[in-house]
Design a protein around this motif. Structure first.
Motif, PDB file in Angstrom:
ATOM      1  N   LYS A  98     117.765 -25.747 -11.376  1.00 39.88           N
ATOM      2  CA  LYS A  98     118.821 -26.012 -10.390  1.00 39.88           C
ATOM      3  C   LYS A  98     119.066 -24.756  -9.571  1.00 39.88           C
ATOM      4  O   LYS A  98     119.013 -23.638 -10.099  1.00 39.88           O
ATOM      5  CB  LYS A  98     120.128 -26.391 -11.096  1.00 39.88           C
ATOM      6  N   LEU A  99     119.335 -24.971  -8.295  1.00 43.60           N
ATOM      7  CA  LEU A  99     119.706 -23.837  -7.447  1.00 43.60           C
ATOM      8  C   LEU A  99     121.083 -23.326  -7.862  1.00 43.60           C
ATOM      9  O   LEU A  99     122.026 -24.111  -7.984  1.00 43.60           O
ATOM     10  CB  LEU A  99     119.744 -24.273  -5.979  1.00 43.60           C
ATOM     11  N   LEU A 100     121.195 -22.030  -8.105  1.00 44.65           N
ATOM     12  CA  LEU A 100     122.505 -21.445  -8.409  1.00 44.65           C
ATOM     13  C   LEU A 100     123.184 -20.986  -7.123  1.00 44.65           C
ATOM     14  O   LEU A 100     124.335 -21.298  -6.874  1.00 44.65           O
ATOM     15  CB  LEU A 100     122.348 -20.285  -9.392  1.00 44.65           C
ATOM     16  N   ARG A 150     125.045 -24.217   7.365  1.00 44.23           N
ATOM     17  CA  ARG A 150     125.338 -24.195   5.920  1.00 44.23           C
ATOM     18  C   ARG A 150     125.446 -25.605   5.358  1.00 44.23           C
ATOM     19  O   ARG A 150     124.907 -25.910   4.293  1.00 44.23           O
ATOM     20  CB  ARG A 150     126.656 -23.471   5.637  1.00 44.23           C
ATOM     21  N   GLN A 151     126.152 -26.470   6.097  1.00 44.05           N
ATOM     22  CA  GLN A 151     126.332 -27.847   5.623  1.00 44.05           C
ATOM     23  C   GLN A 151     124.995 -28.567   5.549  1.00 44.05           C
ATOM     24  O   GLN A 151     124.711 -29.304   4.595  1.00 44.05           O
ATOM     25  CB  GLN A 151     127.295 -28.592   6.545  1.00 44.05           C
ATOM     26  N   SER A 152     124.149 -28.348   6.558  1.00 47.31           N
ATOM     27  CA  SER A 152     122.831 -28.975   6.573  1.00 47.31           C
ATOM     28  C   SER A 152     122.011 -28.527   5.355  1.00 47.31           C
ATOM     29  O   SER A 152     121.386 -29.349   4.673  1.00 47.31           O
ATOM     30  CB  SER A 152     122.104 -28.618   7.875  1.00 47.31           C
ATOM     31  N   LEU A 202     120.635 -30.836   2.255  1.00 44.19           N
ATOM     32  CA  LEU A 202     119.215 -30.922   1.908  1.00 44.19           C
ATOM     33  C   LEU A 202     118.975 -30.503   0.456  1.00 44.19           C
ATOM     34  O   LEU A 202     118.098 -31.042  -0.217  1.00 44.19           O
ATOM     35  CB  LEU A 202     118.381 -30.023   2.836  1.00 44.19           C
ATOM     36  N   LEU A 203     119.768 -29.541  -0.003  1.00 46.63           N
ATOM     37  CA  LEU A 203     119.586 -29.014  -1.362  1.00 46.63           C
ATOM     38  C   LEU A 203     120.450 -29.756  -2.387  1.00 46.63           C
ATOM     39  O   LEU A 203     120.380 -29.465  -3.575  1.00 46.63           O
ATOM     40  CB  LEU A 203     119.931 -27.518  -1.383  1.00 46.63           C
ATOM     41  N   ARG A 204     121.276 -30.691  -1.902  1.00 47.27           N
ATOM     42  CA  ARG A 204     122.193 -31.444  -2.763  1.00 47.27           C
ATOM     43  C   ARG A 204     123.035 -30.516  -3.626  1.00 47.27           C
ATOM     44  O   ARG A 204     123.123 -30.663  -4.854  1.00 47.27           O
ATOM     45  CB  ARG A 204     121.430 -32.420  -3.658  1.00 47.27           C
ATOM     46  N   CYS A 205     123.599 -29.515  -2.946  1.00 43.64           N
ATOM     47  CA  CYS A 205     124.492 -28.602  -3.656  1.00 43.64           C
ATOM     48  C   CYS A 205     125.750 -28.422  -2.825  1.00 43.64           C
ATOM     49  O   CYS A 205     125.896 -29.022  -1.758  1.00 43.64           O
ATOM     50  CB  CYS A 205     123.803 -27.262  -3.909  1.00 43.64           C
ATOM     51  N   ASP A 206     126.674 -27.596  -3.326  1.00 49.15           N
ATOM     52  CA  ASP A 206     127.924 -27.377  -2.626  1.00 49.15           C
ATOM     53  C   ASP A 206     127.754 -26.254  -1.601  1.00 49.15           C
ATOM     54  O   ASP A 206     126.977 -25.326  -1.817  1.00 49.15           O
ATOM     55  CB  ASP A 206     128.993 -26.988  -3.659  1.00 49.15           C
ATOM     56  N   CYS A 207     128.509 -26.362  -0.529  1.00 49.60           N
ATOM     57  CA  CYS A 207     128.484 -25.334   0.521  1.00 49.60           C
ATOM     58  C   CYS A 207     128.775 -23.933  -0.028  1.00 49.60           C
ATOM     59  O   CYS A 207     128.278 -22.943   0.505  1.00 49.60           O
ATOM     60  CB  CYS A 207     129.531 -25.656   1.580  1.00 49.60           C
ATOM     61  N   THR A 208     129.594 -23.870  -1.084  1.00 49.41           N
ATOM     62  CA  THR A 208     129.950 -22.562  -1.638  1.00 49.41           C
ATOM     63  C   THR A 208     128.754 -21.861  -2.282  1.00 49.41           C
ATOM     64  O   THR A 208     128.805 -20.665  -2.544  1.00 49.41           O
ATOM     65  CB  THR A 208     131.061 -22.700  -2.701  1.00 49.41           C
ATOM     66  N   GLN A 209     127.671 -22.608  -2.525  1.00 51.33           N
ATOM     67  CA  GLN A 209     126.453 -22.008  -3.092  1.00 51.33           C
ATOM     68  C   GLN A 209     125.503 -21.494  -2.006  1.00 51.33           C
ATOM     69  O   GLN A 209     124.467 -20.921  -2.313  1.00 51.33           O
ATOM     70  CB  GLN A 209     125.711 -23.048  -3.949  1.00 51.33           C
TER      71      GLN A 209
END
Ligand code: MG
Length: 159
Positions: free
Chosen positions: A93-95, A116-118, A122-129
């Motif tokens: 998983k991307l950290l 950032r949102q895009s 694409l990465l199915r993670c949160d913007c804060t990451q």
């Protein structure tokens, strides 16, 4: 938890008459965009290289040859999706990721939230990451004279 770090770099030439894609986001009202075999999304290319690098899986050129007609004008989001769905990445998983876009023009500050949102989508993670920073090259070299845009990405993956 096992953690791996990856870094990626890419640069593409800015030319008239192309869409400017950064992180899967098309910047509106641009007359110049990046030249390449695919859509030349320099940020996604650096991100893909960072992901592949983290797991020692080679580089983007080995996965997607720029001589393969399949990838002519390809949406780089599809390239990223292909990598994310590869069996070798399934356990990971991307950290977080931290990207620096180096561009003399256009000015990118106003577009950073959308980029950032895009990436997060694409990465199915949160913007804060997802961190995206933009800077100029102080008028120096090909990037600094507006002939190209370069990107550096560092990221951590874990499981
Ligand atoms: Mg590239």
């Amino acid at each position: 938890m096992r953690i791996r770090i990856g870094q990626g770099y890419d640069i593409h030439r800015l030319v008239e008459g192309r869409k400017l894609r950064l992180g899967g986001y098309t910047l509106p009202e641009q007359t110049r965009g990046l030249l390449g075999h695919s859509d030349a999304d320099v940020l996604l290319h650096a991100l893909i290289d960072a992901l592949l690098g983290a797991l020692a899986l080679g580089d983007i050129g080995q996965w997607f040859s720029d001589r393969d007609p399949q990838w002519k004008d390809a949406d780089s989001a599809l390239l990223l999706k292909t990598v994310l769905e590869a069996p070798q990445l399934q356990a990971w998983k991307l950290l977080n990721l931290d990207a620096t876009i180096i561009a003399q023009e256009p000015r990118l500050q106003a577009h950073i939230p959308a980029i950032r949102q895009s990436l997060a989508d694409l990465l199915r993670c949160d913007c804060t990451q997802v961190s995206v920073k933009a800077k100029t090259n102080e008028g120096l070299d090909a990037v600094g004279t507006g002939q190209a845009i370069a990107v550096q990405v560092v990221l951590l993956v874990g499981h």
